[in-house]
Design an enzyme around this catalytic site. Structure first.
Site, PDB file in Angstrom:
ATOM      1  N   GLY A 182      69.865 -22.372 -23.666  1.00  0.00           N
ATOM      2  CA  GLY A 182      70.485 -23.587 -24.189  1.00  0.00           C
ATOM      3  C   GLY A 182      69.490 -24.376 -25.013  1.00  0.00           C
ATOM      4  O   GLY A 182      68.553 -23.812 -25.595  1.00  0.00           O
ATOM      5  N   SER A 183      69.687 -25.683 -25.028  1.00  0.00           N
ATOM      6  CA  SER A 183      68.864 -26.502 -25.918  1.00  0.00           C
ATOM      7  C   SER A 183      67.502 -26.819 -25.293  1.00  0.00           C
ATOM      8  O   SER A 183      67.320 -26.749 -24.068  1.00  0.00           O
ATOM      9  CB  SER A 183      69.581 -27.817 -26.215  1.00  0.00           C
ATOM     10  OG  SER A 183      69.623 -28.603 -25.033  1.00  0.00           O
ATOM     11  N   GLY A 225      66.576 -27.708 -21.342  1.00  0.00           N
ATOM     12  CA  GLY A 225      65.520 -26.884 -20.739  1.00  0.00           C
ATOM     13  C   GLY A 225      64.377 -27.734 -20.207  1.00  0.00           C
ATOM     14  O   GLY A 225      63.861 -27.515 -19.106  1.00  0.00           O
ATOM     15  N   GLU A 262      65.226 -20.055 -22.205  1.00  0.00           N
ATOM     16  CA  GLU A 262      65.396 -19.615 -23.601  1.00  0.00           C
ATOM     17  C   GLU A 262      65.992 -20.799 -24.344  1.00  0.00           C
ATOM     18  O   GLU A 262      67.150 -21.138 -24.145  1.00  0.00           O
ATOM     19  CB  GLU A 262      66.331 -18.413 -23.682  1.00  0.00           C
ATOM     20  CG  GLU A 262      65.893 -17.199 -22.879  1.00  0.00           C
ATOM     21  CD  GLU A 262      64.496 -16.754 -23.188  1.00  0.00           C
ATOM     22  OE1 GLU A 262      64.066 -16.872 -24.349  1.00  0.00           O
ATOM     23  OE2 GLU A 262      63.807 -16.306 -22.261  1.00  0.00           O
ATOM     24  N   CYS A 273      70.274 -19.693 -31.687  1.00  0.00           N
ATOM     25  CA  CYS A 273      68.897 -20.186 -31.641  1.00  0.00           C
ATOM     26  C   CYS A 273      68.019 -19.344 -32.562  1.00  0.00           C
ATOM     27  O   CYS A 273      66.912 -19.743 -32.899  1.00  0.00           O
ATOM     28  CB  CYS A 273      68.365 -20.214 -30.219  1.00  0.00           C
ATOM     29  SG  CYS A 273      68.443 -18.639 -29.425  1.00  0.00           S
TER      30      CYS A 273
HETATM   31  C1  SIN Z   1      70.804 -16.532 -29.635  1.00  0.00           C
HETATM   32  O1  SIN Z   1      70.016 -16.417 -28.681  1.00  0.00           O
HETATM   33  O2  SIN Z   1      71.318 -17.628 -29.915  1.00  0.00           O
HETATM   34  C2  SIN Z   1      71.202 -15.331 -30.434  1.00  0.00           C
HETATM   35  C3  SIN Z   1      70.262 -14.212 -30.395  1.00  0.00           C
HETATM   36  C4  SIN Z   1      70.665 -13.213 -31.455  1.00  0.00           C
HETATM   37  O3  SIN Z   1      70.785 -13.590 -32.604  1.00  0.00           O
HETATM   38  O4  SIN Z   1      70.879 -12.039 -31.122  1.00  0.00           O
END
Ligand code: SIN
Length: 505
Positions: free
Chosen positions: A233-234, A238, A256, A290
């Site tokens: 998430g953001s 996090g 992440e 992301c």
């Molecule tokens: C993401 O984590 O937002 C996407 C990852 C990807 O582009 O495969």
């Protein structure tokens, strides 16, 4: 499933059963961002279900951990069958909930079963038992990995199934049990996943799913019977998880978080390919990844050529409803549209030149559609709010440089550090970026998005906490245990002086 049908809410999935209470602590309705007249589901949540779900996962933990990998594999293969047989249903659910075009959600569905194969055939090698002869003179050493316990998985809205699945599968394969909280914006994907676990007849409590908003998430990650929090998430959320669990010394956190990713296009790059890959990176998923490209750093010699082609191509992108043949759907909600528009203003105030102005788009379908936006940055400013903020929309800032040092400085200035791409024929430039770009993913002649589950995925700085997921997720789901093993009989030889072990006084 018809677009107009409201999907029945089944409740939370706890200890192998669907649990729904008469009274709820929170209620909300999910409307499709692609068509606000399409009500997807009416939701309800109960805060005390967090306790029930964690206790259920705790109770299931030891039998699941002791069951052994071979038996757990059989459950995973049954799950893979469920993912495949119910997959077309999920693609529609994902498109309704997120507004992503059907071609895109179909690729998300395909990734679910692949993650099981990749984990069992590839990632698992990282936790197989390893013997080290003479770890100490004459004594064998072993490294083995054991599960941690109960893992809380908190999922995002942009990939409601694939990204949480990337944590859940390695957690379960390695012997942990799971409590999964889907994003409140995309709860039906979580319900669908729980149905698959139910149909695959997993032992009660091994996989639990609870729906809710902020309070449910907070109670889950702060629960003292949770041994790990696996979050996508953001950065802001996090960071809050990190702060709230600072004294929970037993918990592993895999965070992440966001990105402000750059593509560096060098003067020797193949321009057509760089334009194509940058379009994919900047505007796929309406910029809500992301891993999206939100900055393009051009060598001055190819700047005009690139900008002309990129602008012409961006103008042609088809935006619209997920059932149609479109490249890009809507943003997830009204707040995201407002943020996207607000950043156009901020960019202007900070001196960027608008090449393509992002604005809300009125379509026949009443949804959160916006047009792509491209801003030309006249001067790099590490303090600029626009230049370093993650917007999470189809917005890209274009910079111009003369040296690779300038390009790397811009890349490293945002505070994030997820992905950088470099387009060049020169290996020396790639090698320099490998050491100097502060990122966890460095692509060469390829877009920033579209990660492989066979590789690590995670970032530096505000993008993560140095626990990359992807094929390395299985590492943070386990504890490495070192054992020195000596099966020889007692020997009086080589004892230290002064021990007097056999000295009968
Ligand atoms: C993401 O984590 O937002 C996407 C990852 C990807 O582009 O495969």
């Amino acid at each position: 499933m018809s677009q107009d049908q409201i999907i029945p809410f089944k409740g939370d999935f706890i200890a192998g059963r669907w649990v729904r209470s008469e009274k709820s602590d929170e209620e909300w309705t999910v409307q499709s961002p692609a068509n606000l007249k399409d009500t997807v589901i009416h939701m309800a949540s109960r805060f005390d279900h967090v306790e029930q779900a964690v206790q259920s996962a705790r109770k299931a933990y030891l039998p699941w951990a002791h069951m052994g990998l071979e038996k757990r594999k059989q459950y995973m293969m049954r799950l893979k069958e469920m993912f495949a047989s119910k997959g077309s249903e999920l693609a529609e659910i994902l498109s309704r909930e997120t507004g992503k075009p059907l071609w895109e959600t179909k690729t998300e569905v395909a990734a679910l079963g692949s993650k099981i194969d990749i984990t069992l055939n590839h990632s698992i090698k990282q936790i197989t038992e390893e013997e080290i002869k003479d770890a100490l003179p004459g004594i064998s050493g072993f490294t083995r990995h054991k599960p941690r316990g109960v893992m809380a998985v908190v999922g995002p809205f942009n990939f409601p199934a694939h990204l949480p699945n990337g944590h859940i599968i390695p957690a379960l394969v390695s012997g942990n049990t799971v409590v999964f909280k889907p994003s409140d914006k995309t709860p039906v994907a979580g319900q669908w996943m729980a149905e698959c676990y139910e149909k695959a007849e997993f032992p009660e409590g091994v996989f639990n799913m609870i729906q809710g908003r902020v309070e449910v998430g907070k109670r889950l990650v702060n629960h003292d019977q949770v041994d790990g929090v696996l979050f996508t998430g953001s950065y802001e959320v996090g960071l809050k998880i990190k702060q709230d669990t600072m004294t929970h010394h037993w918990k592993v956190l895999a965070l992440e978080m966001g990105g402000k990713n750059a593509s560096v296009i060098w003067k020797d790059a193949e321009i057509k390919k760089a334009v194509y890959e940058s379009l994919i990176g900047s505007f796929m998923t309406a910029g809500q990844r992301c891993s999206c490209t939100s900055r393009i750093i051009l060598h001055r010699d190819i700047r005009d050529q690139f900008v002309e082609q990129f602008y012409a191509a961006a103008k042609k992108l088809k935006i619209g409803h997920w059932r149609d043949e479109v490249f890009m759907g809507p943003l997830i909600d009204q707040a995201s549209v407002e943020k996207f528009i607000r950043y156009q203003e901020i960019a202007k105030r900070e001196g960027a030149e608008s090449l393509m102005r992002g604005k809300a788009l009125d379509l026949d379908h009443n949804g959160y559609y916006v047009t792509p936006s491209i801003n030309l940055v006249k001067e790099f400013d590490p303090k600029s709010v626009y230049q370093k903020s993650e917007i999470f929309g189809p917005n890209v800032a274009i910079f111009t440089v003369d040296t690779i040092e300038e390009a790397l400085e811009i890349n490293n200035s945002s505070g994030f550090g997820l992905v950088m791409s470099i387009f060049t024929k020169e290996k020396a430039l790639f090698d320099k970026a490998l050491i100097e770009a502060k990122v966890g993913v460095l692509n060469w002649n390829r877009t920033t998005n579209g990660a492989s589950s066979k590789l690590p995925f995670g970032g530096m700085n505000k993008s993560g906490n140095d626990r990359p997921s992807g094929n390395l997720a299985i590492q943070y789901c386990t504890v490495p245990v070192a054992s020195l093993e000596d099966h020889t009989p007692y020997s009086p030889a080589n004892q230290p002086p002064g021990l007097n072990f056999e000295n009968k006084e």
